[in-house]
Design an enzyme around this catalytic site. Structure first.
Site, PDB file in Angstrom:
ATOM      1  CG  ASP A 251      -2.846 -16.744   6.966  1.00 28.27           C
ATOM      2  OD1 ASP A 251      -2.250 -15.652   6.788  1.00 28.27           O
ATOM      3  OD2 ASP A 251      -2.680 -17.728   6.218  1.00 28.27           O
TER       4      ASP A 251
ATOM      5  CG  ASP B 194       4.675 -11.705  -2.027  1.00 25.64           C
ATOM      6  OD1 ASP B 194       4.467 -10.695  -2.718  1.00 25.64           O
ATOM      7  OD2 ASP B 194       4.131 -11.899  -0.941  1.00 25.64           O
TER       8      ASP B 194
ATOM      9  CG  HIS C  16       0.068 -14.271   4.784  1.00 24.53           C
ATOM     10  ND1 HIS C  16      -1.080 -14.878   4.326  1.00 24.53           N
ATOM     11  CD2 HIS C  16       0.132 -13.091   4.109  1.00 24.53           C
ATOM     12  CE1 HIS C  16      -1.666 -14.104   3.427  1.00 24.53           C
ATOM     13  NE2 HIS C  16      -0.953 -13.017   3.278  1.00 24.53           N
TER      14      HIS C  16
ATOM     15  CD  GLU D  53      -0.204 -18.510   3.630  1.00 20.87           C
ATOM     16  OE1 GLU D  53      -0.488 -17.849   4.653  1.00 20.87           O
ATOM     17  OE2 GLU D  53      -0.929 -18.494   2.609  1.00 20.87           O
TER      18      GLU D  53
HETATM   19  C1  F6R Z   1       1.716  -9.093  -0.801  1.00 18.62           C
HETATM   20  C2  F6R Z   1       1.996  -9.768   0.455  1.00 18.62           C
HETATM   21  C3  F6R Z   1       0.931 -10.207   1.383  1.00 18.62           C
HETATM   22  C4  F6R Z   1      -0.166  -9.170   1.584  1.00 18.62           C
HETATM   23  C5  F6R Z   1      -1.260  -9.747   2.470  1.00 18.62           C
HETATM   24  C6  F6R Z   1      -2.382  -8.761   2.700  1.00 18.62           C
HETATM   25  O1  F6R Z   1       2.916  -8.782  -1.469  1.00 18.62           O
HETATM   26  O2  F6R Z   1       3.120  -9.987   0.705  1.00 18.62           O
HETATM   27  O3  F6R Z   1       1.508 -10.490   2.641  1.00 18.62           O
HETATM   28  O4  F6R Z   1       0.380  -8.030   2.154  1.00 18.62           O
HETATM   29  O5  F6R Z   1      -1.772 -10.906   1.879  1.00 18.62           O
HETATM   30  O6  F6R Z   1      -3.046  -8.554   1.488  1.00 18.62           O
HETATM   31  P1  F6R Z   1      -4.003  -7.312   1.292  1.00 18.62           P
HETATM   32  O7  F6R Z   1      -3.170  -6.106   1.424  1.00 18.62           O
HETATM   33  O8  F6R Z   1      -4.557  -7.462  -0.097  1.00 18.62           O
HETATM   34  O9  F6R Z   1      -5.036  -7.412   2.362  1.00 18.62           O
END
Ligand code: F6R
Length: 259
Positions: free
Chosen positions: A135, A66, A137, A142
């Site tokens: 959440d 992303d 995702h 989301e």
């Molecule tokens: C990042 C991504 C997100 C993160 C998620 C957890 O490329 O796709 O799904 O993996 O927001 O973020 P962290 O690892 O910072 O807790």
């Protein structure tokens, strides 16, 4: 269901997943890696610095999950910058082979289709690294994201913006939109490896692995995948009902099987 591996800490998780990646690259020098950003995959990238030393990585390809929309690619927290800083440069990968969705507003309308086409042209992702949001995702899909979704623009929830504010000077600087591989895109990868650490991820992990399959918890999509591995520390595993079974299974796993 996903295979769940409970490890002592994030460093052990990083070493385990890095070993799997090194074996993949040795087997297939032009392997296609699916690269997550955020803090969760960092122990994997760190372990790869050591474990990949002496291995040929010149052909390795990669696709980030992303990117924020409208962020300057040169901004230190654009995912383009993060992937360059944490993955491409320290591992010595060829930057021309590592792709990040294009979050430029001028071309955003077809950026998703372009990215899908590039992944397909590469023959698909061999191993997709995933983190999970509080959440639920994965990628930036989301709650409510279709299990069939493809790379597209999404609006970040306020919870995700608050979670990610730690990377920016203030929450006002966190973009509201992102471009993310869809759940349908992620499910096409040949092996999913989802990592999670800390108590804050325990509920999302339990819901993703053992909860009902629901678009309301996007991480539950991994239950649809024939080869999904979830690597968690004790804190992130603390709400798993079958934790003892996962420990028993991994302890008795045939040595010829990787993760
Ligand atoms: C990042 C991504 C997100 C993160 C998620 C957890 O490329 O796709 O799904 O993996 O927001 O973020 P962290 O690892 O910072 O807790």
């Amino acid at each position: 269901m996903a295979e769940v591996v409970i490890v002592e800490n994030a460093a052990a998780a990083g070493a385990l997943v890095a070993t799997e990646i090194v074996e993949l690259i040795d087997r297939r020098p032009d392997a296609v890696l699916g690269l997550a950003t955020g803090s969760t995959p960092l122990p994997v990238y760190l372990a790869l610095r050591t474990q990949l030393a002496g291995h040929d990585v010149s052909q390795v390809r990669g696709f980030a999950l992303d990117e924020y929309v409208g962020i300057d690619p040169a901004h230190p927290e654009s995912y383009r910058s993060v992937i360059t800083r944490e993955v491409v440069e320290p591992l010595g990968l060829d930057p021309r082979r590592i792709h990040v969705p294009n979050g430029a507003e001028a071309t955003i309308q077809h950026a998703g289709d372009d990215y899908e086409a590039a992944i397909a042209a590469a023959g698909g992702v061999d191993l997709q690294i995933l983190g999970i949001g509080t959440d639920g995702h994965i990628g930036f899909n989301e709650p409510g994201s279709s299990f069939a979704s493809q790379t597209r623009v999404k609006t970040l929830t306020e919870q995700t913006r608050e979670d990610n504010a730690r990377f920016f000077d203030s929450i006002d600087d966190v973009p509201r939109h992102c471009i993310t591989q869809g759940l349908g895109t992620i499910l096409k990868a040949r092996h999913l490896v989802l990592l999670a650490f800390g108590e804050g991820k325990a509920q999302a992990v339990a819901d993703a692995v053992e909860g009902p399959l629901t678009a309301f918890l996007p991480g539950s999509a991994i239950q649809l995948h024939p080869h999904a591995t979830v690597v968690v520390d004790e804190a992130a595993a603390s709400r798993l009902r079958l934790a003892d079974y996962y420990r028993y299974t991994f302890a008795n796993k045939p040595s010829w099987q990787g993760i």
